[in-house]
Design a protein around this motif. Sequence first.
Motif, PDB file in Angstrom:
ATOM      1  N   GLY A 155       0.961  -1.120   0.089  1.00 57.20           N
ATOM      2  CA  GLY A 155       0.195  -0.131  -0.016  1.00 57.20           C
ATOM      3  C   GLY A 155       0.884   1.226   0.019  1.00 57.20           C
ATOM      4  O   GLY A 155       0.440   2.279  -0.799  1.00 57.20           O
TER       5      GLY A 155
ATOM      6  N   GLY B 276       0.593   4.136  -2.825  1.00 60.62           N
ATOM      7  CA  GLY B 276       0.651   5.455  -2.662  1.00 60.62           C
ATOM      8  C   GLY B 276       1.662   6.267  -2.861  1.00 60.62           C
ATOM      9  O   GLY B 276       1.436   7.451  -3.202  1.00 60.62           O
TER      10      GLY B 276
ATOM     11  N   LEU C  38      -3.240   5.568   3.064  1.00 59.94           N
ATOM     12  CA  LEU C  38      -4.217   5.692   2.086  1.00 59.94           C
ATOM     13  C   LEU C  38      -3.771   4.793   0.848  1.00 59.94           C
ATOM     14  O   LEU C  38      -5.019   4.025   0.502  1.00 59.94           O
ATOM     15  CB  LEU C  38      -4.326   7.242   1.430  1.00 59.94           C
ATOM     16  CG  LEU C  38      -4.904   8.284   2.275  1.00 59.94           C
ATOM     17  CD1 LEU C  38      -4.771   9.492   1.631  1.00 59.94           C
ATOM     18  CD2 LEU C  38      -6.477   7.833   2.600  1.00 59.94           C
ATOM     19  N   GLY C  39      -2.830   4.400   0.672  1.00 57.28           N
ATOM     20  CA  GLY C  39      -2.433   3.430  -0.316  1.00 57.28           C
ATOM     21  C   GLY C  39      -2.920   2.112   0.193  1.00 57.28           C
ATOM     22  O   GLY C  39      -3.316   1.229  -0.699  1.00 57.28           O
TER      23      GLY C  39
ATOM     24  N   VAL D 126      -6.737   1.614  -0.332  1.00 55.32           N
ATOM     25  CA  VAL D 126      -6.996   1.754  -1.654  1.00 55.32           C
ATOM     26  C   VAL D 126      -6.681   0.273  -2.208  1.00 55.32           C
ATOM     27  O   VAL D 126      -7.411  -0.209  -2.833  1.00 55.32           O
ATOM     28  CB  VAL D 126      -6.303   2.503  -2.660  1.00 55.32           C
ATOM     29  CG1 VAL D 126      -6.250   2.414  -4.008  1.00 55.32           C
ATOM     30  CG2 VAL D 126      -6.681   3.898  -2.258  1.00 55.32           C
TER      31      VAL D 126
ATOM     32  N   ALA E 285      -9.444  -2.131  -0.607  1.00 49.79           N
ATOM     33  CA  ALA E 285     -10.618  -1.888  -1.662  1.00 49.79           C
ATOM     34  C   ALA E 285     -10.586  -2.560  -2.792  1.00 49.79           C
ATOM     35  O   ALA E 285     -11.630  -3.057  -3.354  1.00 49.79           O
ATOM     36  CB  ALA E 285     -10.765  -0.198  -1.625  1.00 49.79           C
ATOM     37  N   ILE E 286      -9.441  -2.437  -3.541  1.00 50.16           N
ATOM     38  CA  ILE E 286      -9.305  -3.239  -4.807  1.00 50.16           C
ATOM     39  C   ILE E 286      -9.355  -4.647  -4.619  1.00 50.16           C
ATOM     40  O   ILE E 286      -9.982  -5.278  -5.472  1.00 50.16           O
ATOM     41  CB  ILE E 286      -7.909  -2.781  -5.672  1.00 50.16           C
ATOM     42  CG1 ILE E 286      -7.980  -1.251  -5.941  1.00 50.16           C
ATOM     43  CG2 ILE E 286      -7.829  -3.584  -6.785  1.00 50.16           C
ATOM     44  CD1 ILE E 286      -6.677  -0.575  -6.512  1.00 50.16           C
TER      45      ILE E 286
ATOM     46  N   ALA F 247     -16.825  -3.381  -3.069  1.00 53.33           N
ATOM     47  CA  ALA F 247     -15.783  -2.536  -2.155  1.00 53.33           C
ATOM     48  C   ALA F 247     -16.411  -2.258  -0.763  1.00 53.33           C
ATOM     49  O   ALA F 247     -17.489  -1.782  -0.867  1.00 53.33           O
ATOM     50  CB  ALA F 247     -15.255  -1.366  -2.836  1.00 53.33           C
TER      51      ALA F 247
END
Length: 89
Positions: free
Chosen positions: A39, A43, A71-72, A75, A78-79, A88
């Motif tokens: 991540g 990011g 945040l990375g 994400v 979520a992916i 998601a």
Amino acid sequence: MNFIGWIVIGGLLGWIASKVMNTDAQQGIILNVVVGIVGAFLGGLVIAPLLGTGTINDGDFSLGSLGVSFLGAVVLLAIANLVFRGRAR
């Protein structure tokens, strides 16, 4: 010390991201570390240039770099949820 800090901070960021994304029950310590480090890499590729900060992969352990790395990781989770579960969270 930088490598150990990278593993510890990556693990903490991965764990916090898994708590936020509600995937902690399916993940262990090793996967939390992997999510945190990958991540941070994602990011660093996408978010860091927009904000002008580094990531934990650069050896930068500032508040901005921790935020970008977190945040990375979110994400990335979520992916992964979207790909493997079709939604998601």
